[in-house]
Motif scaffolding. Structure first.
Motif, PDB file in Angstrom:
ATOM      1  N   LEU A 174       0.861  -1.183   0.000  1.00 21.00           N
ATOM      2  CA  LEU A 174       0.000   0.000   0.000  1.00 21.00           C
ATOM      3  C   LEU A 174       0.893   1.227   0.000  1.00 21.00           C
ATOM      4  CD1 LEU A 174      -2.826  -0.562   2.641  1.00 21.00           C
ATOM      5  CD2 LEU A 174      -3.057  -0.332   0.158  1.00 21.00           C
ATOM      6  N   VAL A 175       0.569   2.183  -0.836  1.00 19.53           N
ATOM      7  CA  VAL A 175       1.303   3.457  -0.832  1.00 19.53           C
ATOM      8  C   VAL A 175       0.335   4.508  -0.310  1.00 19.53           C
ATOM      9  CG1 VAL A 175       2.586   5.127  -2.220  1.00 19.53           C
ATOM     10  CG2 VAL A 175       2.626   2.699  -2.855  1.00 19.53           C
ATOM     11  N   LEU A 200      -3.510   5.116  -1.748  1.00 15.88           N
ATOM     12  CA  LEU A 200      -4.607   5.806  -1.064  1.00 15.88           C
ATOM     13  C   LEU A 200      -4.292   7.301  -0.978  1.00 15.88           C
ATOM     14  CD1 LEU A 200      -5.180   3.337   1.940  1.00 15.88           C
ATOM     15  CD2 LEU A 200      -6.401   3.415  -0.258  1.00 15.88           C
ATOM     16  N   GLU A 201      -5.206   8.125  -1.440  1.00 12.92           N
ATOM     17  CA  GLU A 201      -5.007   9.575  -1.438  1.00 12.92           C
ATOM     18  C   GLU A 201      -6.243  10.255  -0.851  1.00 12.92           C
ATOM     19  OE1 GLU A 201      -2.726  12.102  -2.044  1.00 12.92           O
ATOM     20  OE2 GLU A 201      -4.464  13.332  -1.506  1.00 12.92           O
ATOM     21  N   ALA A 202      -6.035  11.115   0.128  1.00 12.63           N
ATOM     22  CA  ALA A 202      -7.164  11.739   0.839  1.00 12.63           C
ATOM     23  C   ALA A 202      -7.920  12.748  -0.021  1.00 12.63           C
ATOM     24  CB  ALA A 202      -6.648  12.421   2.109  1.00 12.63           C
ATOM     25  N   ARG A 203      -7.196  13.419  -0.902  1.00 14.06           N
ATOM     26  CA  ARG A 203      -7.864  14.468  -1.702  1.00 14.06           C
ATOM     27  C   ARG A 203      -8.583  13.855  -2.913  1.00 14.06           C
ATOM     28  NH1 ARG A 203      -2.765  17.674  -0.479  1.00 14.06           N
ATOM     29  NH2 ARG A 203      -3.503  19.506   0.656  1.00 14.06           N
ATOM     30  N   ASP A 204      -9.323  14.739  -3.607  1.00 12.57           N
ATOM     31  CA  ASP A 204      -9.983  14.267  -4.834  1.00 12.57           C
ATOM     32  C   ASP A 204      -9.092  14.482  -6.050  1.00 12.57           C
ATOM     33  OD1 ASP A 204     -10.038  16.972  -5.085  1.00 12.57           O
ATOM     34  OD2 ASP A 204     -12.219  17.167  -5.200  1.00 12.57           O
ATOM     35  N   THR A 207     -13.150   2.000   5.612  1.00 11.48           N
ATOM     36  CA  THR A 207     -12.789   0.735   4.971  1.00 11.48           C
ATOM     37  C   THR A 207     -11.481   0.251   5.576  1.00 11.48           C
ATOM     38  OG1 THR A 207     -13.721   1.582   2.908  1.00 11.48           O
ATOM     39  CG2 THR A 207     -12.329  -0.369   2.711  1.00 11.48           C
ATOM     40  N   GLU A 208     -11.376  -1.054   5.800  1.00 11.19           N
ATOM     41  CA  GLU A 208     -10.092  -1.606   6.261  1.00 11.19           C
ATOM     42  C   GLU A 208      -9.470  -2.366   5.107  1.00 11.19           C
ATOM     43  OE1 GLU A 208      -9.287  -3.419  10.347  1.00 11.19           O
ATOM     44  OE2 GLU A 208      -9.140  -5.159   9.005  1.00 11.19           O
ATOM     45  N   ILE A 209      -8.179  -2.220   4.969  1.00 11.71           N
ATOM     46  CA  ILE A 209      -7.493  -2.857   3.848  1.00 11.71           C
ATOM     47  C   ILE A 209      -6.183  -3.449   4.388  1.00 11.71           C
ATOM     48  CG2 ILE A 209      -6.576  -0.607   3.145  1.00 11.71           C
ATOM     49  CD1 ILE A 209      -6.736  -1.456   0.264  1.00 11.71           C
ATOM     50  N   ALA A 210      -5.831  -4.630   3.874  1.00 14.07           N
ATOM     51  CA  ALA A 210      -4.642  -5.319   4.396  1.00 14.07           C
ATOM     52  C   ALA A 210      -3.531  -5.338   3.359  1.00 14.07           C
ATOM     53  CB  ALA A 210      -5.006  -6.745   4.779  1.00 14.07           C
ATOM     54  N   ALA A 211      -2.298  -5.371   3.845  1.00 12.61           N
ATOM     55  CA  ALA A 211      -1.147  -5.421   2.932  1.00 12.61           C
ATOM     56  C   ALA A 211       0.018  -6.083   3.647  1.00 12.61           C
ATOM     57  CB  ALA A 211      -0.763  -4.016   2.502  1.00 12.61           C
ATOM     58  N   ASP A 212       1.041  -6.408   2.852  1.00 12.95           N
ATOM     59  CA  ASP A 212       2.261  -6.952   3.463  1.00 12.95           C
ATOM     60  C   ASP A 212       3.216  -5.829   3.866  1.00 12.95           C
ATOM     61  OD1 ASP A 212       1.640  -9.760   3.083  1.00 12.95           O
ATOM     62  OD2 ASP A 212       1.730  -9.248   0.944  1.00 12.95           O
ATOM     63  N   VAL A 253       4.211   1.825   2.217  1.00 18.85           N
ATOM     64  CA  VAL A 253       5.146   2.947   2.010  1.00 18.85           C
ATOM     65  C   VAL A 253       4.375   4.221   2.327  1.00 18.85           C
ATOM     66  CG1 VAL A 253       6.736   4.069   0.429  1.00 18.85           C
ATOM     67  CG2 VAL A 253       6.259   1.633   0.165  1.00 18.85           C
ATOM     68  N   ILE A 254       4.894   4.987   3.281  1.00 16.00           N
ATOM     69  CA  ILE A 254       4.162   6.160   3.767  1.00 16.00           C
ATOM     70  C   ILE A 254       4.717   7.414   3.104  1.00 16.00           C
ATOM     71  CG2 ILE A 254       3.580   7.487   5.833  1.00 16.00           C
ATOM     72  CD1 ILE A 254       4.193   4.807   7.390  1.00 16.00           C
ATOM     73  N   CYS A 255       3.911   8.013   2.227  1.00 12.67           N
ATOM     74  CA  CYS A 255       4.353   9.220   1.521  1.00 12.67           C
ATOM     75  C   CYS A 255       3.475  10.403   1.913  1.00 12.67           C
ATOM     76  CB  CYS A 255       4.327   8.968   0.016  1.00 12.67           C
ATOM     77  SG  CYS A 255       5.527   7.698  -0.462  1.00 12.67           S
TER      78      CYS A 255
END
Ligand SMILES: Cc1cc2nc3c(=O)[nH]c(=O)nc-3n(C[C@H](O)[C@H](O)[C@H](O)COP(=O)(O)OP(=O)(O)OC[C@H]3O[C@@H](n4cnc5c(N)ncnc54)[C@H](O)[C@@H]3O)c2cc1C
Length: 526
Positions: free
Chosen positions: A60-61, A85-89, A322-327, A330-332
């Motif tokens: 997940l990025v 995942l991006e908070a803005r539109d 929503t909950e989403i899973a990943a291995d 990366v936090i940008c």
């Protein structure tokens, strides 16, 4: 040679001349202006050449600014299974171009603005220029098909306007860069020739070379070839030369270089994407594919354990979680935003995240009915050199000779007076009041303004990371089990963090992630 009325300079002896030359930089106002203009940034260097593909590794990025998009773009090329995942539109983060329909509401229930400019009018309210040395960013532009054009940092016809007693007799006068440059250079050359002629210039040059030097000084400074005196010449513009002592006292010379720097905010050449800086994030997002990018997805928590990571995000329009899973994640995200997210990182990491300050960057775009700076003043790009409380006031380097245009009325990276706490209309009025000292037409031609004060913009709450960048990086770039930070504040090269810094930080995070995933995969884990 004319003298400024009412001003009687002391005779300019050679000693005084050299002392004054040495004292250039005495005006703290001018130095402040310069240092904020010359924020340096190195190139990101070589793009990492990664090979191999781990077994099952879902990534997940978080955040789709330039750093997140670079990570996503490279993950796609490596064949990873990933989601962004991006908070803005919209994508781009700070790389935001305000144009018709752009809108935002200032944080904490502040004012809402909606841009109503004509189609085709825009201003880059975050990054706006790309030095030629930022090959990381420029290569991505080429790769994803973003056309570039020259961004002009200086034009000879732009104005120099300084106020205040310390500036001396040239305070409050509107001069052209070309006359300041010509008069400084010409009169200095004249003095140097005199020193050569009187054998008072200690120089390793032979007599013949001194002759050649004098010839060079004549031609380079536009001196009269017969008496080798500097006289105003046609190309500097009309009028007599300004007095050398007054020019030196003003400190204008601090902004006028023999050659443009290779690096930093006034490097040359510089580029900008045709149509606005947001063309780059849009181009990267197109290449990544819309199926990989979830917009309006505001990350609220990130929890990792030995088996994986769970991320909860809320739809920023309707609040649905929503909950989403990943291995791996990366936090940008900007670190000041990350500091307030529910995330299980070590105490040392959270302390480092919280310690990163962000700039109080602000920009105000002013849409004008007529490009009066081009039509009336012959200015085509560049900035106003001034000590007015506007930071940088700039003319667009795009769409020359069209009817309308957007001026950058204010660009500052530190607070300007108490503007942040004043209504948007008052901030715009501040710009119009000061800018009309140089451009009296501005009020009549003004259509409407748009103010972006990043401290008040949700999902950033500040501009770029500042502070002791090198000191914080060893901690922030550590891989904490399944989490890796990749936003510009962790960039290994640039200070402050340009888009090139975001690219470098993305590459660094990607490399760490890939190594971690490959190691785990070859050990049979995830
Ligand atoms: C005024 C100004 C002028 C600048 N000028 C230049 C310039 O001329 N040239 C240049 O190269 N650089 C310039 N920079 C620097 C450059 O803009 C930055 O270094 C770069 O854009 C940072 O990219 P980033 O991806 O790290 O961060 P950001 O662009 O901040 O991206 C972070 C992303 O995370 C998203 N986000 C935030 N919270 C959440 C959440 N909870 N959930 C999901 N997503 C979230 C944001 O919406 C955003 O899209 C300038 C910066 C400023 C402020």
């Amino acid at each position: 040679m004319s003298r400024v009325r009412g001003f009687r300079p002391a005779p300019l002896t050679r000693r005084r001349f050299l002392e004054q030359l040495g004292a250039i930089g005495g005006s703290s106002l001018v130095m402040t202006a310069m240092s904020s203009m010359e924020l340096m940034a190195d190139g990101a260097g070589e793009r990492p050449q990664l090979t191999g593909k781990p077994g099952k590794a879902r990534v997940l990025v978080l955040g789709c600014g330039i750093s997140g998009l670079v990570v996503g773009y490279e993950l796609a090329k490596l064949g990873y299974d990933f989601q962004m995942l991006e908070a803005r539109d919209r994508v781009g983060g700070l790389a935001w171009t305000v144009r018709r329909g752009s809108e935002h509401t200032e944080a904490d229930g502040g004012e809402r603005q909606v841009c109503t400019w004509d189609e085709g009018q825009y201003v880059n309210v975050g990054p706006w220029r790309i030095p030629h040395s930022h090959t990381g960013v420029l290569n991505y532009c080429r790769e994803v098909g973003v056309p570039l054009q020259i961004f002009l940092n200086e034009s000879e016809s732009q104005y120099v306007y300084y106020e205040g007693d310390a500036i001396g007799p040239l305070a409050g006068r509107k001069l052209r860069v070309r006359e300041v440059r010509a008069d400084l250079q010409g009169q200095i050359n004249e003095l140097l020739i005199k020193a050569i002629d009187q054998h008072r210039l200690d120089s390793p040059l032979t007599v013949e070379d001194q002759d050649r030097l004098a010839n060079f000084l004549v031609s380079q400074g536009y001196l009269d070839s017969t008496d080798r005196r500097y006289k105003a010449f046609n190309n500097r513009g009309p009028g007599d030369p300004h007095d050398l002592a007054a020019l030196l006292q003003s400190g204008f010379g601090n902004r006028i270089r023999s050659v443009s720097p290779l690096e930093g905010t006034v490097a040359s050449p510089m580029f900008q994407p045709v149509g606005g800086m947001d063309q780059l994030p849009k181009g990267l997002a197109r290449a990544i594919g819309s199926n990989r990018i979830a917009l309006n997805a505001e990350v609220q928590s990130v929890h990792q354990d030995d088996r994986g990571v769970k991320v909860v995000y809320a739809n920023s329009k309707n609040g649905k979680k929503t909950e989403i899973a990943a291995d791996y994640v990366v936090i940008c995200l900007p670190l000041n935003i990350l500091a307030n997210i529910d995330i299980n990182v070590s105490e040392e990491m959270m302390t480092a995240i919280k310690a990163v300050p962000y700039s109080s960057s602000a920009k105000i775009g002013l849409a004008m009915k007529r490009r009066f700076w081009e039509e009336d003043d012959g200015i085509f790009g560049g900035h106003l050199y001034s000590n007015l409380p506007l930071g940088e006031f700039s003319y667009p380097s795009n769409d020359y000779f069209t009817k309308k245009g957007v001026l950058l009325g204010l660009y500052a990276n530190q607070p300007v007076a108490d503007l942040l706490d004043r209504p948007v209309a008052a901030r715009i009025e501040h710009v119009l009041t000061h800018a009309s000292k140089v451009h009296p037409q501005i009020r009549q031609e003004f259509e409407s303004g748009y103010a972006v004060f990043w401290k008040k913009v949700k999902y950033n709450l500040g501009g770029f990371a500042t502070g002791a960048a090198r000191a914080r990086r060893p901690q922030l770039t550590k891989v904490e089990n399944r989490l890796i930070i990749g936003s510009a504040a962790t960039a290994p090269h640039s200070e402050p963090d340009w888009q090139e810094g975001a690219v470098a930080a993305g590459w660094q995070a990607l490399t760490s992630l890939h190594e971690r995933a490959m190691r785990s995969s070859s050990a049979g884990g995830r």
